[in-house]
Enzyme design. Structure first.
Site, PDB file in Angstrom:
ATOM      1  N   GLY A   1      37.998  34.490  35.527  1.00 23.57           N
ATOM      2  CA  GLY A   1      36.561  34.262  35.332  1.00 23.57           C
ATOM      3  C   GLY A   1      36.293  33.569  34.010  1.00 23.57           C
TER       4      GLY A   1
ATOM      5  NE  ARG B   1      37.715  36.346  40.106  1.00 22.82           N
ATOM      6  CZ  ARG B   1      37.816  36.708  38.823  1.00 22.82           C
ATOM      7  NH1 ARG B   1      38.994  36.817  38.249  1.00 22.82           N
ATOM      8  NH2 ARG B   1      36.735  36.949  38.105  1.00 22.82           N
ATOM      9  CE1 TYR B   2      46.457  28.558  44.463  1.00 24.31           C
ATOM     10  CE2 TYR B   2      48.290  29.410  43.172  1.00 24.31           C
ATOM     11  CZ  TYR B   2      47.805  28.589  44.176  1.00 24.31           C
ATOM     12  OH  TYR B   2      48.663  27.805  44.884  1.00 24.31           O
TER      13      TYR B   2
ATOM     14  CG  ASP C   1      36.125  42.460  32.918  1.00 21.62           C
ATOM     15  OD1 ASP C   1      34.892  42.437  32.991  1.00 21.62           O
ATOM     16  OD2 ASP C   1      36.869  41.930  33.771  1.00 21.62           O
TER      17      ASP C   1
ATOM     18  N   GLY D   1      43.222  36.455  31.287  1.00 19.23           N
ATOM     19  CA  GLY D   1      43.275  37.899  31.133  1.00 19.23           C
ATOM     20  C   GLY D   1      44.542  38.487  31.727  1.00 19.23           C
ATOM     21  CG  ASN D   2      44.986  42.810  32.134  1.00 19.42           C
ATOM     22  OD1 ASN D   2      45.829  42.951  31.245  1.00 19.42           O
ATOM     23  ND2 ASN D   2      43.847  43.474  32.148  1.00 19.42           N
ATOM     24  N   GLY D   3      45.653  39.206  34.805  1.00 16.11           N
ATOM     25  CA  GLY D   3      46.299  38.507  35.916  1.00 16.11           C
ATOM     26  C   GLY D   3      46.990  37.238  35.434  1.00 16.11           C
ATOM     27  CB  THR D   4      45.809  34.630  33.074  1.00 15.33           C
ATOM     28  OG1 THR D   4      44.589  34.509  33.800  1.00 15.33           O
ATOM     29  CG2 THR D   4      46.261  33.264  32.597  1.00 15.33           C
TER      30      THR D   4
END
Lengths: 388, 388
Positions: free
Chosen positions: B11, B74-75, B133, B102-105
């Site tokens: 995001g 988002r992927y 977040d 962030g975390n996912g990245t």
């Protein structure tokens, strides 16, 4: 010493307290001013307070605070309640009544004036304009509107930039604005648009018939072209043949809102695109971040003018803003009759602005402020993105 | 000349472009920098562009613009796609990969690094922290959070002032914030609260069990006491025994959101009070009006630091912010290992801040900015209102 009562009514704005303070700054050393608590409710319940000493100081400190520091609210006036309101004023020998508000407030004020007249009580009634919807007649525009319009324009631009970055995840955002039956606020969403590819791509106003088939076609074409669609819809829009979307509260009063959720559902099911409704909600009328300096100055000025009108023994009037030069923003503050305001009813977004949106933005931009940084124009990056 | 690829993922925020520009300002004259379009999607699809000339100028102009000017998104990464990403870098002889996210990245970046290692391709991987977040480990806080927290704090204050004026019409507003499973943003809503009677009156965090009966009791008591209740609820809150409220998009991915609508319904049906859900939506992460100067400076600084790390041949790290003085706000920018970031998982709102909210605000206030005008304290007016 003259005794005056002043109240705030209807939905608050980010600058309604500036009007109250403008009024007090003009008159609080020349008269005894009473604050009416919670709008017409306080007038009927006789909940009024002399604004003096630390209370007066406190009210003045609220000049730049959103909301309505005396309390506002929505209230159902009846014949009996109007009579009671006048009796309350009479008991306290208050001969001047001033209300800051919109269409409903001005109609109520006129009724109170007529009731006083019918029982032979000398009552001066003066209105101060206020509405974020800008649907009030008798004035070029109403304080509160410009700050809300500024919020809508800036927020739409920001949300659209966010969506532009998220096109592989979601394609459509449907931003819902206030405005009741008038499209002023929704149309303001496009004020900062630089180019065709910038949002908002589609704006829907209550004044223009809304056909669902056409809407879906518009959205599909926009997403095909730009990979996304930032859509703005006024809360008052209703599909042809359907009623407006509203919600009824626990005491049975309905408020508009929710059309964006219906359209979100339509876009998802009919077009298979990921859509998100974004209801701008109460922030658009109360954001202290988005206050337009011009709006606040005008809100203060109409309050001051109302103070002058009290001292000049005017009555049955509303303070009004008149533009005196369209090429360079100049205005003056005058008055118009309450009768005229009430008779003109809801002032809808005019066809000259529907037909020529740029004309509207030329009028609007000095109101929302020219201190807004332009976003850079899309270059190669965006062009490639569009064709890619 | 060294070749580097940089992307933005997850995001967007109001300051993510400042990190990108900080990176470019440090390194664009010392290396060939490629921009990856639309996050990991662009890396897999080999949609990358050399940032030079007018394109570089355009990106730099986006420093203060919300969204993510390279495109984000988002992927869903898979083993095959990771392999393809590394092959794309190899084909172009790019040995440095930088991602802002962030975390996912960070987890994805670590995977790409491991894949490169497994095929013997020399690839430097560096992460730049970003999340509204604030649930990212390995750093005191992440850029993007402070601007969002500022928006939440200011907006809650404004909405509460608006509600205070409207108590005769509606009594309860339920403001829903982002935050996923962490309460940082929701808790920030109380940062500008001056006194017990100011909103927010109740804040609900995902880290604290949420009992519906207790919630209804809290709301009733608050309305009895103040005539209103401004409630803030994090999108990640779920009633004990129920799952989080979320919406699934057309490609089957769920996003959190909608708990405020459920609570609105509960308050209306169980307590008979008029309630309104206010979902702060995408504006809280993208508002250009609410950008914290401190946040933007830090976003720029972590970008610059990532540029330095590239030149110093560091790898397998994320840039990180460390507070070096708690009494007066001082920070420095260092690094931590990507492994540590990934292992630490979602960083929830800590119990020391749950137990002592003032401790949290002492930490938060320098981040959201000390340039915020205090609202005047309620005086007689409000006291009378409460008892009346």
């Amino acid at each position: 010493m003259r005794k005056i009562a002043i109240g705030q009514a209807g939905g608050p704005t980010a600058v309604i307290n500036a009007s109250l303070v403008g009024f007090l700054d003009k008159i609080s050393d020349k008269a005894q001013v009473y604050g009416i608590m919670n709008g017409y409710n306080g007038l009927v319940e006789n909940d009024i307070k002399l604004l003096e000493g630390s209370l007066l100081e406190w009210v003045k400190k609220n000049k730049n605070v959103p909301g309505a520091c005396l309390g506002s609210g929505r209230y159902r006036f009846t014949k009996n309640k109007i009579a009671k309101a006048v009796q309350n004023l009479k008991k306290q020998d208050i001969h001047s009544l001033v209300f800051i508000g919109g269409n409903g407030t001005m109609a109520a004020l006129q009724q109170v004036g007529l009731e006083a007249k019918s029982i032979g009580y000398d009552l001066q009634v003066i209105g101060i304009p206020k509405t974020v919807d800008n649907d009030l007649g008798g004035t070029d525009h109403a304080p509160g509107f410009a700050s809300a319009a500024r919020y809508v324009a800036l927020t739409t631009r920001d949300i659209s930039k966010d969506l532009e970055a998220m096109r592989n995840f979601e394609q459509v955002r449907i931003i819902e604005t206030m405005g009741r039956n008038a499209g002023w606020l929704a149309a303001a969403s496009g004020a900062l648009k630089n180019s065709e590819q910038d949002g908002p791509h589609l704006i829907y106003l209550p004044e223009v018939p809304f056909e669902i088939e056409q809407f879906l076609t518009d959205v599909k074409e926009t997403v095909d072209k730009f990979g996304m669609a930032t859509i703005v819809v006024s809360e008052g829009v209703s599909p042809v043949g359907a009623s407006q979307v509203e919600k009824t509260n626990v005491i049975g009063r309905a408020v508009l809102g929710g059309i964006s959720n219906k359209l979100e559902h339509l876009v998802q099911t009919e077009l298979g695109l990921t859509a998100r409704a974004e209801i701008l909600g109460m922030t658009q009328r109360s954001s202290s971040l988005s206050i337009s300096v011009q709006d606040r100055e005008e809100a203060y000025a109409v309050g001051q003018k109302a103070g002058e009108c009290v001292l000049e023994d005017k009555s049955g009037i509303m303070v009004s803003i008149k533009l005196i030069d369209e090429t360079k923003y100049l205005y003056n503050v005058g008055t118009c009759s309450l009768d005229r305001v009430v008779k003109s009813g809801e002032r809808l977004f005019p066809s000259k602005f529907i037909d020529n949106r740029q004309l509207y933005y030329n009028w609007l931009n000095p109101l929302i402020g020219t201190d807004i940084d332009p976003y850079p124009q899309g270059l190669k990056l965006t062009e490639k993105e569009i064709t890619g």
